[in-house]
Enzyme design. Structure first.
Site, PDB file in Angstrom:
ATOM      1  CE1 TYR A  27      -2.917   3.239   0.916  1.00  0.00           C
ATOM      2  CE2 TYR A  27      -1.766   3.182   2.921  1.00  0.00           C
ATOM      3  CZ  TYR A  27      -2.531   3.866   2.149  1.00  0.00           C
ATOM      4  OH  TYR A  27      -3.058   5.128   2.362  1.00  0.00           O
ATOM      5  N   GLY A  82      -2.439   9.279   4.006  1.00  0.00           N
ATOM      6  CA  GLY A  82      -3.481   8.758   4.881  1.00  0.00           C
ATOM      7  C   GLY A  82      -3.044   7.302   5.659  1.00  0.00           C
ATOM      8  CE1 TYR A 132      -7.222  13.029  -1.707  1.00  0.00           C
ATOM      9  CE2 TYR A 132      -7.255  12.012   0.622  1.00  0.00           C
ATOM     10  CZ  TYR A 132      -6.584  12.199  -0.560  1.00  0.00           C
ATOM     11  OH  TYR A 132      -5.667  11.402  -0.972  1.00  0.00           O
ATOM     12  CG  HIS A 275      -1.770  11.294  -5.063  1.00  0.00           C
ATOM     13  ND1 HIS A 275      -2.723  12.196  -4.438  1.00  0.00           N
ATOM     14  CD2 HIS A 275      -2.001  10.356  -4.028  1.00  0.00           C
ATOM     15  CE1 HIS A 275      -3.387  11.890  -3.359  1.00  0.00           C
ATOM     16  NE2 HIS A 275      -2.989  10.455  -3.083  1.00  0.00           N
ATOM     17  CG  ASP A 306       4.283  15.552  -3.433  1.00  0.00           C
ATOM     18  OD1 ASP A 306       4.128  15.192  -4.363  1.00  0.00           O
ATOM     19  OD2 ASP A 306       3.687  15.415  -2.385  1.00  0.00           O
ATOM     20  N   GLY A 308       8.896  11.449  -5.694  1.00  0.00           N
ATOM     21  CA  GLY A 308      10.171  10.779  -6.075  1.00  0.00           C
ATOM     22  C   GLY A 308      11.369  11.347  -5.288  1.00  0.00           C
ATOM     23  NE  ARG A 310      11.586   7.296  -2.977  1.00  0.00           N
ATOM     24  CZ  ARG A 310      10.621   7.885  -3.333  1.00  0.00           C
ATOM     25  NH1 ARG A 310      10.291   8.941  -2.694  1.00  0.00           N
ATOM     26  NH2 ARG A 310       9.523   7.199  -3.632  1.00  0.00           N
ATOM     27  N   GLY A 329       7.332  12.103   0.920  1.00  0.00           N
ATOM     28  CA  GLY A 329       6.331  11.019   1.113  1.00  0.00           C
ATOM     29  C   GLY A 329       6.666   9.680   1.621  1.00  0.00           C
TER      30      GLY A 329
HETATM   31  C1  LIG Z   1       0.975   5.686   1.635  1.00  0.00           C
HETATM   32  C2  LIG Z   1       0.582   6.881   0.971  1.00  0.00           C
HETATM   33  C3  LIG Z   1      -0.558   7.541   1.636  1.00  0.00           C
HETATM   34  C4  LIG Z   1      -0.859   8.809   0.869  1.00  0.00           C
HETATM   35  N1  LIG Z   1      -2.056   9.637   1.171  1.00  0.00           N
HETATM   36  C5  LIG Z   1      -2.343  10.765   0.735  1.00  0.00           C
HETATM   37  C6  LIG Z   1      -3.505  11.479   1.146  1.00  0.00           C
HETATM   38  O1  LIG Z   1      -4.273  10.971   2.132  1.00  0.00           O
HETATM   39  N2  LIG Z   1      -3.762  12.928   0.835  1.00  0.00           N
HETATM   40  C7  LIG Z   1      -2.796  13.417  -0.022  1.00  0.00           C
HETATM   41  O2  LIG Z   1      -2.980  14.710  -0.476  1.00  0.00           O
HETATM   42  N3  LIG Z   1      -1.832  12.871  -0.532  1.00  0.00           N
HETATM   43  C8  LIG Z   1      -1.558  11.323  -0.247  1.00  0.00           C
HETATM   44  N4  LIG Z   1      -0.282  10.454  -0.657  1.00  0.00           N
HETATM   45  C9  LIG Z   1       0.419  11.195  -1.576  1.00  0.00           C
HETATM   46  C10 LIG Z   1       1.585  12.089  -0.865  1.00  0.00           C
HETATM   47  O3  LIG Z   1       1.123  13.201  -0.234  1.00  0.00           O
HETATM   48  C11 LIG Z   1       2.636  12.411  -1.707  1.00  0.00           C
HETATM   49  O4  LIG Z   1       1.956  13.392  -2.811  1.00  0.00           O
HETATM   50  C12 LIG Z   1       3.453  11.420  -2.458  1.00  0.00           C
HETATM   51  O5  LIG Z   1       3.710  10.318  -1.254  1.00  0.00           O
HETATM   52  C13 LIG Z   1       4.939  12.184  -2.811  1.00  0.00           C
HETATM   53  O6  LIG Z   1       5.586  11.129  -3.461  1.00  0.00           O
HETATM   54  P1  LIG Z   1       6.740  10.140  -2.787  1.00  0.00           P
HETATM   55  O7  LIG Z   1       6.216   9.245  -2.144  1.00  0.00           O
HETATM   56  O8  LIG Z   1       7.418   9.681  -3.923  1.00  0.00           O
HETATM   57  O9  LIG Z   1       7.742  11.262  -2.085  1.00  0.00           O
HETATM   58  C14 LIG Z   1      -0.130   9.486  -0.077  1.00  0.00           C
HETATM   59  C15 LIG Z   1       1.099   8.737  -0.582  1.00  0.00           C
HETATM   60  C16 LIG Z   1       1.491   7.539   0.024  1.00  0.00           C
HETATM   61  C17 LIG Z   1       2.839   6.821  -0.029  1.00  0.00           C
END
Ligand SMILES: Cc1cc2nc3c(=O)[nH]c(=O)nc-3n(C[C@H](O)[C@H](O)[C@H](O)COP(=O)(O)O)c2cc1C
Length: 381
Positions: A27, A82, A132, A275, A306, A308, A310, A329
């Site tokens: 997930y 989330g 949301y 996302h 945001d 990628g 790392r 993230g």
């Molecule tokens: C497990 C997970 C849950 C996420 N849940 C949300 C969320 O609830 N709301 C939201 O705006 N973005 C959500 N995102 C997107 C993150 O805010 C972000 O845009 C993204 O993780 C950035 O990319 P990265 O993981 O490569 O750093 C989620 C990402 C992940 C990995």
């Protein structure tokens, strides 16, 4: 076994993969479709070079920054995610304490596993609330009110999830909210006793992890992962702008045309994001959208990005490309999954140490000095 210091996100990712039940890890790590954008988001940073500069005294360097009325200790924060508690028990509290300690913004998801009130308090104000447009109208209305009452000064409206995407790992694992438990899921838990017992022990004292903003709503709303958030249209944005008196950010923007219109609607910042490759797999890598969006909105509007990110090097590359602030993230989630609070702290330390080194080697000492002049190649020298 206590892991030694984590220096890279890849080490943290590998350790998380061992420790978390497969469905939880998938997930977190998974993207949509064939997931090629997950890789492209990261690899796009390799196409950016920074120019080394010499003969400047860079012995003293300062990574502090400023975004949306907040003085921050670092040029990056933590993206809203989330159900962080699936990475490690009490993840939201750990994240909040880390945000306070580092003076960095923490995105608090609508689907966070702690209440938005508890996170703003524990983060000592270093939190942004992410909204949301859930189909439950009264619930969303109540959330905006709760964010205001509890003292949030930044609201982030996420607009790139009008519909749920095709996430093959989650479908294969039967992973969703609400969760359905069958033999396959139970076997997965049994194979990861450290996570399962840790989560069980934490649940006995704190309750089972759940989307707490829903659980505490007076509207009786419940979080359904695949539900449509297509209510977030231009009209919704205009009404939210009228209603929310503080900073409003729109997250999940990649088209310059959308960014211009969002600026015209009165938003305070554009948050460039795909996302984390979890929505439109065919979208461009997020870092590639920074320069076009910057050109569309001009220099006077804050731009957050945001996707990628790392390493500390990536943070500086994003800022040199035109972003004012960067969010991480999965890097944070892998740190948590690998070793809880210490793992998260290790990852942030290593980002900060590398970012500090990178700015020095480009001949700079402050974040304000990082701009396109730091780039080598086509866009820079
Ligand atoms: C497990 C997970 C849950 C996420 N849940 C949300 C969320 O609830 N709301 C939201 O705006 N973005 C959500 N995102 C997107 C993150 O805010 C972000 O845009 C993204 O993780 C950035 O990319 P990265 O993981 O490569 O750093 C989620 C990402 C992940 C990995």
């Amino acid at each position: 076994m206590v892991p030694s210091t984590l220096y890279t996100v890849e080490e943290a990712r590998r350790l998380s993969r061992l420790r978390l039940p497969r469905m939880m890890f998938d997930y977190i790590e998974g993207g949509s479709g064939d997931e090629r954008l997950c890789t492209r988001n990261i690899e796009a940073f390799d196409k950016i070079d920074l120019m080394p500069r010499v003969l400047t005294n860079v012995a003293e360097r300062d990574l502090s920054s400023h975004i949306l009325g907040m003085d921050t200790g670092l040029p990056f924060g933590i993206a809203p995610m989330g159900m962080c508690a699936i990475a490690t028990p009490g993840a939201d509290q750990i994240l909040a304490r880390e945000a306070a300690r580092r003076r960095i913004p923490l995105g608090v998801s609508t689907a966070s596993s702690a209440t938005l009130e508890s996170v703003i308090e524990q983060s000592e104000g270093y939190a942004w609330f992410q909204l949301y447009a859930d189909p439950a109208v009264a619930f969303v209305d109540e959330l905006v009110g709760r964010a205001e009452t509890s003292g949030y000064s930044v609201l982030v409206l996420t607009v790139d999830v009008p519909i749920s995407s095709f996430r093959i790992r989650d479908l294969r694992n039967g992973f969703g909210f609400p969760m359905t438990w069958g033999p396959r899921q139970l076997l997965d838990l049994a194979r990861h006793p450290r996570w399962s017992l840790g989560t069980l022990a934490h649940s006995l004292s704190h309750g089972t992890p759940k989307p707490m903003n829903y659980a505490t709503s007076s509207q009786g709303a419940s979080f359904v992962r695949g539900s449509s958030r297509a209510r977030a249209d231009w009209d919704f944005l205009h009404r939210l702008r009228d209603r929310w008196p503080h900073k409003l950010v729109v997250k999940g923007v990649q088209a310059p045309e959308d960014a211009r219109r969002i600026k015209a609607a009165g938003a305070d910042a554009i948050y460039v994001s795909n996302h984390g490759a979890r929505q439109l797999n065919a979208a461009p890598p997020s870092i590639d959208s920074v320069a076009p969006i910057r050109a569309a909105i001009g220099d006077d509007m804050p731009l957050i990005v945001d996707g990628g990110v790392r390493s500390g090097e990536h943070v500086i590359k994003a800022i040199a490309s035109g972003a004012d602030f960067v969010m991480i993230g999965r890097s944070a989630m892998y740190g948590l999954g690998a070793n809880g609070a210490d793992g998260l702290s290790d990852i942030i330390d290593s980002f900060a140490r590398e970012a500090s080194s990178v700015i020095g080697l480009t001949g700079k000492t402050r974040m304000n000095d990082i701009d396109a002049n730091c780039l080598a190649g086509a866009h820079g020298h």
